[in-house]
Scaffold this active site. Structure first.
Site, PDB file in Angstrom:
ATOM      1  CB  ILE A   1      17.992  52.084  48.072  1.00  8.94           C
ATOM      2  CG1 ILE A   1      19.404  53.111  48.296  1.00  8.94           C
ATOM      3  CG2 ILE A   1      17.763  51.883  46.567  1.00  8.94           C
ATOM      4  CD1 ILE A   1      18.375  54.258  48.394  1.00  8.94           C
TER       5      ILE A   1
ATOM      6  CB  SER B   1      33.367  46.846  54.971  1.00  7.69           C
ATOM      7  OG  SER B   1      32.209  47.307  54.261  1.00  7.69           O
ATOM      8  CE  LYS B   2      28.453  49.428  50.627  1.00  8.93           C
ATOM      9  NZ  LYS B   2      28.944  49.075  49.523  1.00  8.93           N
TER      10      LYS B   2
ATOM     11  CE1 TYR C   1      27.191  46.893  53.128  1.00  9.28           C
ATOM     12  CE2 TYR C   1      26.383  48.528  55.013  1.00  9.28           C
ATOM     13  CZ  TYR C   1      26.505  47.935  53.855  1.00  9.28           C
ATOM     14  OH  TYR C   1      25.746  48.640  52.210  1.00  9.28           O
TER      15      TYR C   1
ATOM     16  CB  SER D   1      27.294  52.516  52.452  1.00  7.87           C
ATOM     17  OG  SER D   1      25.447  52.285  53.804  1.00  7.87           O
TER      18      SER D   1
ATOM     19  N   GLY E   1      22.280  43.214  41.732  1.00  9.91           N
ATOM     20  CA  GLY E   1      20.773  43.492  42.916  1.00  9.91           C
ATOM     21  C   GLY E   1      20.067  44.079  42.790  1.00  9.91           C
TER      22      GLY E   1
HETATM   23  N1  LIG Z   1      19.800  49.350  50.436  1.00  9.00           N
HETATM   24  C1  LIG Z   1      20.026  49.769  50.651  1.00  9.00           C
HETATM   25  O1  LIG Z   1      19.934  50.344  51.622  1.00  9.00           O
HETATM   26  C2  LIG Z   1      21.900  50.210  50.277  1.00  9.00           C
HETATM   27  C3  LIG Z   1      21.880  51.076  51.116  1.00  9.00           C
HETATM   28  C4  LIG Z   1      23.573  51.655  50.788  1.00  9.00           C
HETATM   29  C5  LIG Z   1      24.905  51.168  50.498  1.00  9.00           C
HETATM   30  N2  LIG Z   1      23.695  50.290  49.546  1.00  9.00           N
HETATM   31  C6  LIG Z   1      25.155  49.058  49.088  1.00  9.00           C
HETATM   32  O2  LIG Z   1      24.534  49.302  47.381  1.00  9.00           O
HETATM   33  C7  LIG Z   1      24.671  48.181  47.008  1.00  9.00           C
HETATM   34  C8  LIG Z   1      23.791  47.530  45.722  1.00  9.00           C
HETATM   35  O3  LIG Z   1      22.726  46.723  47.312  1.00  9.00           O
HETATM   36  P1  LIG Z   1      21.509  46.671  46.803  1.00  9.00           P
HETATM   37  O4  LIG Z   1      20.900  46.863  47.914  1.00  9.00           O
HETATM   38  O5  LIG Z   1      21.173  46.897  45.410  1.00  9.00           O
HETATM   39  O6  LIG Z   1      21.506  44.454  47.504  1.00  9.00           O
HETATM   40  P2  LIG Z   1      21.291  43.467  46.912  1.00  9.00           P
HETATM   41  O7  LIG Z   1      21.666  42.863  47.771  1.00  9.00           O
HETATM   42  O8  LIG Z   1      19.920  43.585  45.972  1.00  9.00           O
HETATM   43  O9  LIG Z   1      22.517  43.647  45.974  1.00  9.00           O
HETATM   44  C9  LIG Z   1      23.597  43.212  46.424  1.00  9.00           C
HETATM   45  C10 LIG Z   1      23.833  42.343  44.993  1.00  9.00           C
HETATM   46  O10 LIG Z   1      25.779  41.273  45.120  1.00  9.00           O
HETATM   47  C11 LIG Z   1      25.622  40.420  44.923  1.00  9.00           C
HETATM   48  N3  LIG Z   1      26.479  39.084  45.682  1.00  9.00           N
HETATM   49  C12 LIG Z   1      26.767  39.562  47.044  1.00  9.00           C
HETATM   50  N4  LIG Z   1      28.053  38.572  47.504  1.00  9.00           N
HETATM   51  C13 LIG Z   1      28.273  39.276  45.308  1.00  9.00           C
HETATM   52  C14 LIG Z   1      29.515  37.565  45.280  1.00  9.00           C
HETATM   53  N5  LIG Z   1      30.416  37.327  46.638  1.00  9.00           N
HETATM   54  N6  LIG Z   1      29.721  37.827  44.089  1.00  9.00           N
HETATM   55  C15 LIG Z   1      29.333  38.497  43.282  1.00  9.00           C
HETATM   56  N7  LIG Z   1      28.180  39.044  43.727  1.00  9.00           N
HETATM   57  C16 LIG Z   1      28.011  39.232  45.355  1.00  9.00           C
HETATM   58  C17 LIG Z   1      24.250  39.289  45.023  1.00  9.00           C
HETATM   59  O11 LIG Z   1      23.900  38.797  44.764  1.00  9.00           O
HETATM   60  C18 LIG Z   1      22.943  40.539  44.434  1.00  9.00           C
HETATM   61  O12 LIG Z   1      23.008  40.280  43.168  1.00  9.00           O
HETATM   62  C19 LIG Z   1      25.723  47.602  47.745  1.00  9.00           C
HETATM   63  O13 LIG Z   1      27.126  48.012  47.361  1.00  9.00           O
HETATM   64  C20 LIG Z   1      24.776  47.999  49.239  1.00  9.00           C
HETATM   65  O14 LIG Z   1      25.990  48.040  50.278  1.00  9.00           O
HETATM   66  C21 LIG Z   1      22.475  49.385  49.282  1.00  9.00           C
END
Ligand SMILES: NC(=O)c1ccc[n+]([C@@H]2O[C@H](COP(=O)([O-])OP(=O)(O)OC[C@H]3O[C@@H](n4cnc5c(N)ncnc54)[C@H](O)[C@@H]3O)[C@@H](O)[C@H]2O)c1
Length: 253
Positions: free
Chosen positions: A192, A162-163, A159, A145, A16
């Site tokens: 992000i 869970s966080k 969500y 998060s 991700g």
């Molecule tokens: N982007 C933001 O603003 C933000 C903010 C707060 C928290 N987060 C957290 O950061 C982390 C990364 O998020 P991101 O923004 O990079 O999102 P993203 O969607 O780019 O990445 C999430 C990744 O998890 C993988 N994934 C989802 N379900 C899956 C499963 N069942 N099995 C295997 N892989 C799985 C997806 O394929 C993806 O590559 C997450 O935990 C998200 O909750 C993101």
């Protein structure tokens, strides 16, 4: 000089946006990096750039498959000393395109989100800890998060819940493994710039950005810096807490 004792890192949800930023920073620091994701395409691109990066394709909500595939790896002599739980899923809309509300979330959908966001990190802790305990050393970093504390703008209840649980998992595991020299912390990102935030309208994103004192969304590297810090000896005395990486959201308007 900052040192990272661990030589190997495993990152779930590793392909991700945020995770790839974390992976790149560890790879630049010459660590061996294993990315676990159900979609490994983006990770394979990073693996072309860095020979110390590899990918494993797995659905992290299939807990039995994770145990079968990763259990031996996490128990091997060269098991990763650093575990980063970055897997996360934030489904914002129902089949009709309406935002989820507490009274519209079906139980099975609730469980799917909890399975990915809470049970998968727990499963990884469970599988990685015996080797870490044996070594009297380990670093676990959970990506939580900002929504765990502020209820989360456009984020749906499953969500958000869970966080919050990721924070509880962080604190609870930290307490139980501190005596073995293992630290467990969370990094709580704000907004992000990754694929996860582009499933809402530009107008919503503009509004959300207007509430961030530093005036921009974060980049994956902003989160990666805190993760690497927590994996380093600079953070040896930090456990059971979270670093907030959100551009000052809590002091915003
Ligand atoms: N982007 C933001 O603003 C933000 C903010 C707060 C928290 N987060 C957290 O950061 C982390 C990364 O998020 P991101 O923004 O990079 O999102 P993203 O969607 O780019 O990445 C999430 C990744 O998890 C993988 N994934 C989802 N379900 C899956 C499963 N069942 N099995 C295997 N892989 C799985 C997806 O394929 C993806 O590559 C997450 O935990 C998200 O909750 C993101």
């Amino acid at each position: 000089m900052m040192e990272i004792r661990g030589k190997r890192v495993i990152i779930t949800g590793g392909c991700g946006g945020i995770a790839l930023g974390i992976a790149k920073l560890f790879a630049e620091l010459d660590k061996r990096v294993i990315l676990v994701d159900r979609n490994i395409e983006p990770g394979l691109q990073l693996a072309q750039e860095f020979s110390n990066v590899e990918c494993i394709q797995l659905d992290m909500s299939d807990h039995q498959a994770v145990e079968t595939r990763l259990g031996p790896l996490l128990n091997a002599e060269d098991a990763p000393e650093i575990l980063v739980n970055a897997v996360g899923w934030s489904p914002k809309y129902d089949a009709d395109g309406k935002p989820w509300k507490p009274w519209t979330i079906p139980m099975d959908h609730w469980r799917e989100v909890v399975s990915v966001n809470v049970e998968a990190p727990f499963n990884m802790c469970r599988l990685a800890l015996p080797k870490m305990i044996e070594r009297r050393y380990g670093r676990i970093i959970n990506i939580g998060s900002v929504v765990a504390r502020n209820g989360g703008g456009v984020a749906p209840l499953h969500y958000v819940t869970s966080k919050s649980a990721v924070l509880g998992l962080t604190i609870g595991v930290a307490k139980d493994v501190a005596e073995f020299g293992i630290t467990v912390n969370a990094v709580n990102p704000g907004r992000i710039d990754t694929p996860m935030i582009h499933d809402v309208s530009e107008e919503t994103n503009r509004f959300l950005m207007s509430r961030i004192p530093l005036g921009r969304f974060g980049q994956p590297r902003d989160v990666a810096g805190s993760v690497v810090f927590l994996a380093s000896d600079y953070a040896d005395y930090i456990t059971g807490t979270a670093i907030e990486v959100n551009g000052g959201l809590y002091v915003g308007p």
